[in-house]
Design a protein around this motif. Structure first.
Motif, PDB file in Angstrom:
ATOM      1  N   UNK A  82      -4.293   0.727  60.809  1.00  0.00           N
ATOM      2  CA  UNK A  82      -5.648   0.860  60.283  1.00  0.00           C
ATOM      3  C   UNK A  82      -5.953   2.345  60.134  1.00  0.00           C
ATOM      4  N   UNK A  83      -6.349   2.760  58.950  1.00  0.00           N
ATOM      5  CA  UNK A  83      -6.586   4.175  58.719  1.00  0.00           C
ATOM      6  C   UNK A  83      -7.723   4.712  59.579  1.00  0.00           C
ATOM      7  N   UNK A  84      -8.809   3.955  59.711  1.00  0.00           N
ATOM      8  CA  UNK A  84      -9.946   4.482  60.460  1.00  0.00           C
ATOM      9  C   UNK A  84      -9.629   4.590  61.953  1.00  0.00           C
ATOM     10  N   UNK A  96      -2.766  15.002  56.650  1.00  0.00           N
ATOM     11  CA  UNK A  96      -3.521  14.097  55.781  1.00  0.00           C
ATOM     12  C   UNK A  96      -3.175  14.294  54.306  1.00  0.00           C
ATOM     13  N   UNK A  97      -2.244  15.179  54.016  1.00  0.00           N
ATOM     14  CA  UNK A  97      -1.744  15.260  52.641  1.00  0.00           C
ATOM     15  C   UNK A  97      -1.082  13.919  52.316  1.00  0.00           C
ATOM     16  N   UNK A  98      -1.516  13.222  51.272  1.00  0.00           N
ATOM     17  CA  UNK A  98      -1.099  11.829  51.052  1.00  0.00           C
ATOM     18  C   UNK A  98       0.403  11.571  51.175  1.00  0.00           C
ATOM     19  N   UNK A  99       1.242  12.371  50.533  1.00  0.00           N
ATOM     20  CA  UNK A  99       2.691  12.125  50.588  1.00  0.00           C
ATOM     21  C   UNK A  99       3.256  12.363  51.983  1.00  0.00           C
ATOM     22  N   UNK A 100       2.763  13.399  52.669  1.00  0.00           N
ATOM     23  CA  UNK A 100       3.234  13.685  54.033  1.00  0.00           C
ATOM     24  C   UNK A 100       2.746  12.605  54.984  1.00  0.00           C
ATOM     25  N   UNK A 101       1.495  12.189  54.808  1.00  0.00           N
ATOM     26  CA  UNK A 101       0.951  11.128  55.665  1.00  0.00           C
ATOM     27  C   UNK A 101       1.729   9.831  55.473  1.00  0.00           C
ATOM     28  N   UNK A 102       2.106   9.544  54.257  1.00  0.00           N
ATOM     29  CA  UNK A 102       2.886   8.330  53.964  1.00  0.00           C
ATOM     30  C   UNK A 102       4.198   8.354  54.743  1.00  0.00           C
ATOM     31  N   UNK A 127      -4.658   6.711  50.708  1.00  0.00           N
ATOM     32  CA  UNK A 127      -3.603   6.453  51.695  1.00  0.00           C
ATOM     33  C   UNK A 127      -3.130   5.007  51.568  1.00  0.00           C
ATOM     34  N   UNK A 128      -2.208   4.800  50.628  1.00  0.00           N
ATOM     35  CA  UNK A 128      -1.749   3.444  50.346  1.00  0.00           C
ATOM     36  C   UNK A 128      -0.657   2.978  51.298  1.00  0.00           C
ATOM     37  N   UNK A 129      -0.247   3.816  52.262  1.00  0.00           N
ATOM     38  CA  UNK A 129       0.771   3.387  53.213  1.00  0.00           C
ATOM     39  C   UNK A 129       0.291   2.196  54.029  1.00  0.00           C
ATOM     40  N   UNK A 130      -1.023   2.089  54.222  1.00  0.00           N
ATOM     41  CA  UNK A 130      -1.557   0.961  54.997  1.00  0.00           C
ATOM     42  C   UNK A 130      -1.530  -0.333  54.190  1.00  0.00           C
ATOM     43  N   UNK A 182     -10.873   3.040  54.348  1.00  0.00           N
ATOM     44  CA  UNK A 182     -10.817   4.444  53.946  1.00  0.00           C
ATOM     45  C   UNK A 182     -12.176   5.112  54.106  1.00  0.00           C
ATOM     46  N   UNK A 183     -13.248   4.387  53.814  1.00  0.00           N
ATOM     47  CA  UNK A 183     -14.592   4.940  53.937  1.00  0.00           C
ATOM     48  C   UNK A 183     -14.899   5.307  55.386  1.00  0.00           C
TER      49      UNK A 183
END
Length: 281
Positions: free
Chosen positions: A70-72, A141-147, A217-220, A235-236
């Motif tokens: 869960x992102x949050x 939190x950079x999208x590709x690194x976070x993924x 963040x589409x990894x989730x 995400x919100x």
């Protein structure tokens, strides 16, 4: 419903357990061996143990499972590792315990610790400390690194440990109990400026996540979410956690530093007013 199984590690890390148990053992043992006049008060001890405990909880309980799905919850995990936990431990001022153990280090060992001291002093430079504090948040939190970090066990642990260690370094610099007038500690004005400067980029990042219409963040989505929550809602909430609590903590820290500065200034003023009277008598 709460069960004892929720306190068990989701992803057991022997290194994490060893580090936390060692820190706890050194702190408690130091308290017992220290002279009573040097020991911190009960509130400070509780604050330190609370900060240490919540950091352990988000890394080695079921909380860690939810943070991976869960992102949050993940943002809540990093809020504790990078902000709240180190904030509490540094605010508790464990300096007397640190000094006690520092005196126990044999002289023949001290030369081997010199490189660590040099690195520590470099990282405690105000600009470097503030840059790393904000930079690590943006980096992970950079999208590709976070993924990649959320899909790699090793990267995931590196991410969490880097956030915890950096948080400890930053908040210790902010809440350094030494007086800037009598030591090489960073001045109170610089500390307050640092707190204001690190708050702004975090607020911007949180607002960007909140108001972004696409899925950042589409990894989730790839891994699946632990709860049936809409991705936009996840995400919100995660963006709000990135945005609001860190800014509030900066404000609280500024007020604490301002109180310290005023208290120290009043003491210095009192001494200046008292000495002439003493000399006259």
């Amino acid at each position: 419903m709460f069960s004892l199984e929720m306190l068990l590690p989701y992803d057991f890390s022997p290194l994490t357990v060893i580090v936390f148990v060692t820190v706890l053992g050194l702190y408690v043992t130091g308290l017992r061996l220290m002279p009573s006049e040097d020991r911190p008060g009960a509130l400070r001890i509780f604050t330190f143990l609370l900060g240490l405990g919540i950091c352990y909880a988000v890394m080695q309980t079921v909380f860690d499972y939810y943070s991976q799905y869960m992102f949050f919850v993940h943002r809540g995990q990093h809020l504790i590792l990078h902000h709240l936990g180190p904030f509490l431990m540094a605010l508790a001022n464990p300096l007397p315990v640190i000094r006690f153990w520092n005196r126990q280090i044999p002289q023949r060992v001290r030369p081997f610790l010199t490189p660590f001291g040099l690195v520590y002093r470099a990282l405690q430079q105000p600009f470097i400390a503030a840059f790393l504090f904000v930079g690590l948040i943006y980096f992970w939190l950079w999208p590709s690194i976070h993924f990649d970090a959320m899909l790699s066990r090793d990267l995931y642990w590196i991410m969490n440990w880097s956030m915890l260690l950096d948080g400890m370094l930053f908040w210790w610099l902010i809440f350094d109990p030494r007086s800037p007038a009598r030591s090489d500690a960073v001045g109170y004005g610089k500390r307050m400026l640092m707190l204001a400067l690190v708050a702004l980029p975090q607020m911007f990042l949180g607002a960007w996540i909140v108001f972004n219409r696409g899925m950042v963040y589409d990894v989730y989505e790839v891994c699946g979410r632990a709860w049936p929550m809409a991705p936009e809602t996840d995400q919100l909430i995660g963006g709000v956690i990135t945005w609001v609590p860190p800014a509030m903590m900066s404000i609280i820290a500024i007020l604490i530093i301002l109180r310290r500065a005023m208290h120290e200034d009043s003491k210095m003023t009192g001494k200046r007013d008292w000495k002439p009277q003493e000399a006259h008598q």
